[in-house]
Design a protein around this motif. Sequence first.
Motif, PDB file in Angstrom:
ATOM      1  N   TYR A   1     -48.704 112.459 -17.438  1.00  0.00           N
ATOM      2  CA  TYR A   1     -47.802 111.492 -16.804  1.00  0.00           C
ATOM      3  C   TYR A   1     -46.948 112.148 -15.724  1.00  0.00           C
ATOM      4  O   TYR A   1     -46.802 111.620 -14.615  1.00  0.00           O
ATOM      5  CB  TYR A   1     -46.918 110.872 -17.887  1.00  0.00           C
ATOM      6  CG  TYR A   1     -45.769 110.033 -17.385  1.00  0.00           C
ATOM      7  CD1 TYR A   1     -45.990 108.752 -16.901  1.00  0.00           C
ATOM      8  CD2 TYR A   1     -44.458 110.516 -17.410  1.00  0.00           C
ATOM      9  CE1 TYR A   1     -44.937 107.966 -16.448  1.00  0.00           C
ATOM     10  CE2 TYR A   1     -43.403 109.748 -16.961  1.00  0.00           C
ATOM     11  CZ  TYR A   1     -43.649 108.477 -16.479  1.00  0.00           C
ATOM     12  OH  TYR A   1     -42.598 107.712 -16.026  1.00  0.00           O
ATOM     13  N   VAL A   2     -46.410 113.324 -16.030  1.00  0.00           N
ATOM     14  CA  VAL A   2     -45.509 114.005 -15.091  1.00  0.00           C
ATOM     15  C   VAL A   2     -46.222 114.357 -13.790  1.00  0.00           C
ATOM     16  O   VAL A   2     -45.616 114.320 -12.713  1.00  0.00           O
ATOM     17  CB  VAL A   2     -44.924 115.277 -15.751  1.00  0.00           C
ATOM     18  CG1 VAL A   2     -44.119 116.077 -14.760  1.00  0.00           C
ATOM     19  CG2 VAL A   2     -44.054 114.898 -16.950  1.00  0.00           C
ATOM     20  N   ASN A   3     -47.496 114.687 -13.873  1.00  0.00           N
ATOM     21  CA  ASN A   3     -48.236 115.150 -12.693  1.00  0.00           C
ATOM     22  C   ASN A   3     -49.000 114.037 -11.979  1.00  0.00           C
ATOM     23  O   ASN A   3     -49.814 114.316 -11.094  1.00  0.00           O
ATOM     24  CB  ASN A   3     -49.224 116.245 -13.107  1.00  0.00           C
ATOM     25  CG  ASN A   3     -48.526 117.457 -13.683  1.00  0.00           C
ATOM     26  OD1 ASN A   3     -47.517 117.906 -13.157  1.00  0.00           O
ATOM     27  ND2 ASN A   3     -49.053 117.978 -14.778  1.00  0.00           N
ATOM     28  N   THR A   4     -48.765 112.799 -12.360  1.00  0.00           N
ATOM     29  CA  THR A   4     -49.426 111.666 -11.718  1.00  0.00           C
ATOM     30  C   THR A   4     -48.391 110.830 -10.976  1.00  0.00           C
ATOM     31  O   THR A   4     -47.383 110.433 -11.551  1.00  0.00           O
ATOM     32  CB  THR A   4     -50.138 110.788 -12.765  1.00  0.00           C
ATOM     33  OG1 THR A   4     -51.118 111.565 -13.461  1.00  0.00           O
ATOM     34  CG2 THR A   4     -50.832 109.614 -12.095  1.00  0.00           C
ATOM     35  N   SER A   5     -48.655 110.562  -9.709  1.00  0.00           N
ATOM     36  CA  SER A   5     -47.734 109.774  -8.893  1.00  0.00           C
ATOM     37  C   SER A   5     -48.253 108.358  -8.726  1.00  0.00           C
ATOM     38  O   SER A   5     -49.422 108.062  -9.007  1.00  0.00           O
ATOM     39  CB  SER A   5     -47.567 110.423  -7.509  1.00  0.00           C
ATOM     40  OG  SER A   5     -48.792 110.346  -6.785  1.00  0.00           O
ATOM     41  N   LEU A   6     -47.383 107.487  -8.232  1.00  0.00           N
ATOM     42  CA  LEU A   6     -47.817 106.130  -7.921  1.00  0.00           C
ATOM     43  C   LEU A   6     -48.871 106.138  -6.829  1.00  0.00           C
ATOM     44  O   LEU A   6     -49.779 105.296  -6.810  1.00  0.00           O
ATOM     45  CB  LEU A   6     -46.620 105.279  -7.501  1.00  0.00           C
ATOM     46  CG  LEU A   6     -45.659 104.852  -8.615  1.00  0.00           C
ATOM     47  CD1 LEU A   6     -44.493 104.055  -8.029  1.00  0.00           C
ATOM     48  CD2 LEU A   6     -46.376 104.021  -9.669  1.00  0.00           C
ATOM     49  N   ASP A   7     -48.766 107.076  -5.906  1.00  0.00           N
ATOM     50  CA  ASP A   7     -49.788 107.205  -4.868  1.00  0.00           C
ATOM     51  C   ASP A   7     -51.151 107.508  -5.476  1.00  0.00           C
ATOM     52  O   ASP A   7     -52.170 106.983  -5.023  1.00  0.00           O
ATOM     53  CB  ASP A   7     -49.411 108.318  -3.884  1.00  0.00           C
ATOM     54  CG  ASP A   7     -48.287 107.903  -2.948  1.00  0.00           C
ATOM     55  OD1 ASP A   7     -48.211 106.695  -2.614  1.00  0.00           O
ATOM     56  OD2 ASP A   7     -47.499 108.760  -2.557  1.00  0.00           O
TER      57      ASP A   7
END
Length: 211
Positions: free
Chosen positions: A21-27
């Motif tokens: 989760y921490v390493n995933t962005s909305l982009d």
Amino acid sequence: SDLRREAILQQAVDLFDRHGYVNTSLDDVAKAVGIKREALYYYDRSRAEILLAIIGPQTAALVDGMAGVVAQDLPAIEKLEGAIRNHLQRFDRYCLEMTISLRDGVMGASPEVRSAMQRVWKEYESMWTALIAGGQRDGSFERIGDPKMVAFGILGMCNWLSRWYNPRKDAAIEELIRTYFVMVSQGMVPRPAAAQKRKPVARRTRGSGAG
């Protein structure tokens, strides 16, 4: 649309599972779905909203299932088996969602997610603690420690599946349920049968023996 919303959640599950989760962005999510980030805001304003949409149904299912277990008029040992089954069976059909729920939701949640889910998690933990406490009171379980500590120990063991379990490669979930239940209820150290118990040594009376 509902199909677009489902696509967003499916892609987010895959990204959260692979990268966290921490390493995933909305982009990242928008790119995986094939839409612009601005379009994503129509469905979710933040990563936390997406995470809650993923883990909310799994947590609700755990709580509802556990409530059904503890409400049954059954001995504590059977409720314990039912509680373990309720928890582990979620990994059979919803392994990725459960992994994300436990790893990114319970163990590494953002403040926004923790605030939203804290009451539900506490409710689930309380039902587990009450199950253990009830079994200790009626003699079904040994009083080996504080009920909450025992409950958290069992949950920790069950939750660790999120770190290693793959339903396509590892043991069938039914085998895990049986193994975990036996390990918790009977332990790992074999107990000698009554007939094999060491006989008491006869006391030597005064004056007996060589002399």
